[in-house]
Structures are given as structure tokens and as C-alpha cells.
Design a protein around this motif. Sequence first.
Motif, short mmCIF file in Angstrom:
data_model
loop_
_atom_site.label_atom_id
_atom_site.label_comp_id
_atom_site.label_asym_id
_atom_site.label_seq_id
_atom_site.Cartn_x
_atom_site.Cartn_y
_atom_site.Cartn_z
N UNK A 1 6.57 -9.42 -3.30
CA UNK A 1 8.03 -9.43 -3.45
C UNK A 1 8.77 -8.91 -2.22
N UNK A 2 8.03 -8.46 -1.20
CA UNK A 2 8.67 -7.94 0.00
C UNK A 2 9.07 -6.49 -0.08
N UNK A 3 8.82 -5.84 -1.23
CA UNK A 3 9.22 -4.44 -1.39
C UNK A 3 8.38 -3.52 -0.51
N UNK A 4 7.11 -3.86 -0.35
CA UNK A 4 6.24 -3.02 0.47
C UNK A 4 6.68 -3.07 1.92
N UNK A 5 7.01 -4.25 2.41
CA UNK A 5 7.47 -4.37 3.79
C UNK A 5 8.71 -3.53 4.03
N UNK A 6 9.66 -3.59 3.12
CA UNK A 6 10.89 -2.80 3.28
C UNK A 6 10.61 -1.31 3.27
N UNK A 7 9.73 -0.87 2.35
CA UNK A 7 9.41 0.56 2.27
C UNK A 7 8.68 1.03 3.52
N UNK A 8 7.80 0.19 4.05
CA UNK A 8 7.08 0.56 5.26
C UNK A 8 8.00 0.58 6.48
N UNK A 9 8.93 -0.34 6.53
CA UNK A 9 9.88 -0.37 7.65
C UNK A 9 10.68 0.92 7.69
N UNK A 10 11.06 1.42 6.53
CA UNK A 10 11.80 2.69 6.49
C UNK A 10 10.91 3.86 6.90
N UNK A 11 9.66 3.83 6.44
CA UNK A 11 8.75 4.93 6.74
C UNK A 11 8.35 4.95 8.21
N UNK A 12 8.09 3.76 8.77
CA UNK A 12 7.66 3.67 10.16
C UNK A 12 8.84 3.63 11.13
N UNK A 13 10.04 3.44 10.57
CA UNK A 13 11.27 3.33 11.39
C UNK A 13 11.19 2.14 12.36
N UNK A 14 10.54 1.09 11.91
CA UNK A 14 10.46 -0.14 12.69
C UNK A 14 10.02 -1.27 11.77
N UNK A 15 10.43 -2.47 12.10
CA UNK A 15 9.99 -3.63 11.35
C UNK A 15 8.94 -4.42 12.11
N UNK A 16 8.50 -3.86 13.24
CA UNK A 16 7.52 -4.54 14.09
C UNK A 16 6.10 -4.19 13.66
N UNK A 17 5.65 -4.80 12.61
CA UNK A 17 4.27 -4.58 12.17
C UNK A 17 3.82 -5.81 11.40
N UNK A 18 2.50 -5.91 11.21
CA UNK A 18 1.90 -7.04 10.51
C UNK A 18 1.24 -6.54 9.23
N UNK A 19 1.58 -7.20 8.12
CA UNK A 19 0.99 -6.85 6.83
C UNK A 19 -0.02 -7.93 6.43
N UNK A 20 -1.25 -7.56 6.27
CA UNK A 20 -2.27 -8.51 5.84
C UNK A 20 -2.11 -8.80 4.35
N UNK A 21 -2.23 -10.07 3.95
CA UNK A 21 -2.22 -10.37 2.51
C UNK A 21 -3.41 -9.76 1.79
N UNK A 22 -4.41 -9.34 2.55
CA UNK A 22 -5.60 -8.71 1.97
C UNK A 22 -5.55 -7.19 2.02
N UNK A 23 -4.34 -6.62 2.18
CA UNK A 23 -4.23 -5.16 2.30
C UNK A 23 -4.82 -4.45 1.08
#
Length: 235
Positions: free
Chosen positions: A59-81
Motif C-alpha cells: 500500500x506504500x505505507x512502509x515507503x512513507x514511514x521509512x522516508x520519514x525515518x531516514x529523512x530521504x526518499x532515495x532508497x530501494x525497497x525489495x518486494x522480498x523484504x
Amino acid sequence: MTDPARSCILTRERAARDHLVRLALAPDGQVLPDVRAKAPGRGAWIGVTRAELEQALAKGKLRGALARAFKTGEFTLSPDLGALIAAALERNALDRLGLEARSGTLLTGTDKIVTAARSGQVAALYHAADASDDGCRKLAQAWRVGSDREGSDLKGLALPVDRPILSLALGRENVVHIALTDRAAAKRVSDALDRWLHFIGPESSPAPCDTASQGASAPRSGGEPEAVTTHEEFE
């Protein structure tokens, strides 16, 4: 010393860090599990199950939460996380068992465990997923006798791995049953197993031998169990 609390980035619930899983941002931009919380740089903590994580990922919620935690949106999320985290937690738990085996606080072999259990020396009891019902019941009865808990439901915990995997982890042949004879060692193993079993969820944790967790996992609230009765850097 009290384990410092952290907040899950998805639920905002706080828990001791040993009950959560740290995600870290690798130099190549990949988000990877850091279950031993040793990787440098910014990290983010999760306390959800694999099913909940994968739903948040879709749903994209993890990406948003990580962007806030890392203070950047420059990262890659594996579908196999989710699979990567489950594998890292399994390896961490099995490594913990291996360390206890080498330190002499762990017993294998039905006869040795029965003798230790009947003399009150067993602090925790575990079984391979493919252990027989009869073997599990025999050891549970010996444990109850040695613990002066006859008539109770005290019994071991079936792990979601078969005997070949346990044997490899402990460097021993045909490991079906495991007993820990030291309370501190049992607590260390329980903590490692708790995170793994909580993340993969009950549907991934087969329980033959009619075994059920009776405090094997440390309480999620961080409370101390009455008795431990069972239950990195970039990976």
C-alpha cells in the motif's frame, strides 16, 4: 540495565528494542534487515508481523514511514523484504542456539534431556517441527516431574524448522529435541525466538507434539517471565 525502547514506524507503538527489528539503509540504497542493530547510519524499527509488513509495503505505507525515518526518499525497497527479514531472524535465532551449544548450556538427545529434566535442571525445552508426539510427551512429562509441576500444561515448544536444520545449526547429528540448562541462556534463546516467531506469525509456526508456547517468548510488553519455559550488520 533496561533495554531502551523504540517506536515501530508503522504502528507508533513503543517496545524494547530487543522486541523489534531494525531496518537500515545500505550504502547502495537498499533497505535491509539489521536484526543485531549494528549497521551504521540511520535505522528504522518495526514491530509488526510479516503479513502486516507486506500489506504496508503493497500500500506504500512502509515507503512513507521509512522516508520519514531516514529523512530521504532515495532508497530501494525489495518486494522480498518480508522474506529477507524472516530469513535474518531465523538465522539469528539458530545462531543463538549454536552459541549456547558451544558454551555447554544446551543438551540434545532424549536420554540426556530426560535425566536433566527429572533432576530439575531444565530451564527451557524445544522440539524440531518433525519431532514425534511420543517423544515430545515423554520429555514434557519428565520436565513436569522435575519442576514439581505435575498436572500442569508445562511442555516444550515446537520450532518451525525440521531436524536437519537444527542439526546443522548446532553442529550435531540428528537434533530432534533441545533443552537449555541455564536460565540466563534460556532467556537469551527465548528473546531471539520471540522476535522470529512473532514476525513470521502463527500460521508459519507448526506445532506438532501438541506443543504450545507457555512463556517461551518473552512477553511483548517487555515484562519478565516467571520462568523461561519454552519458546548485524547488513545480512
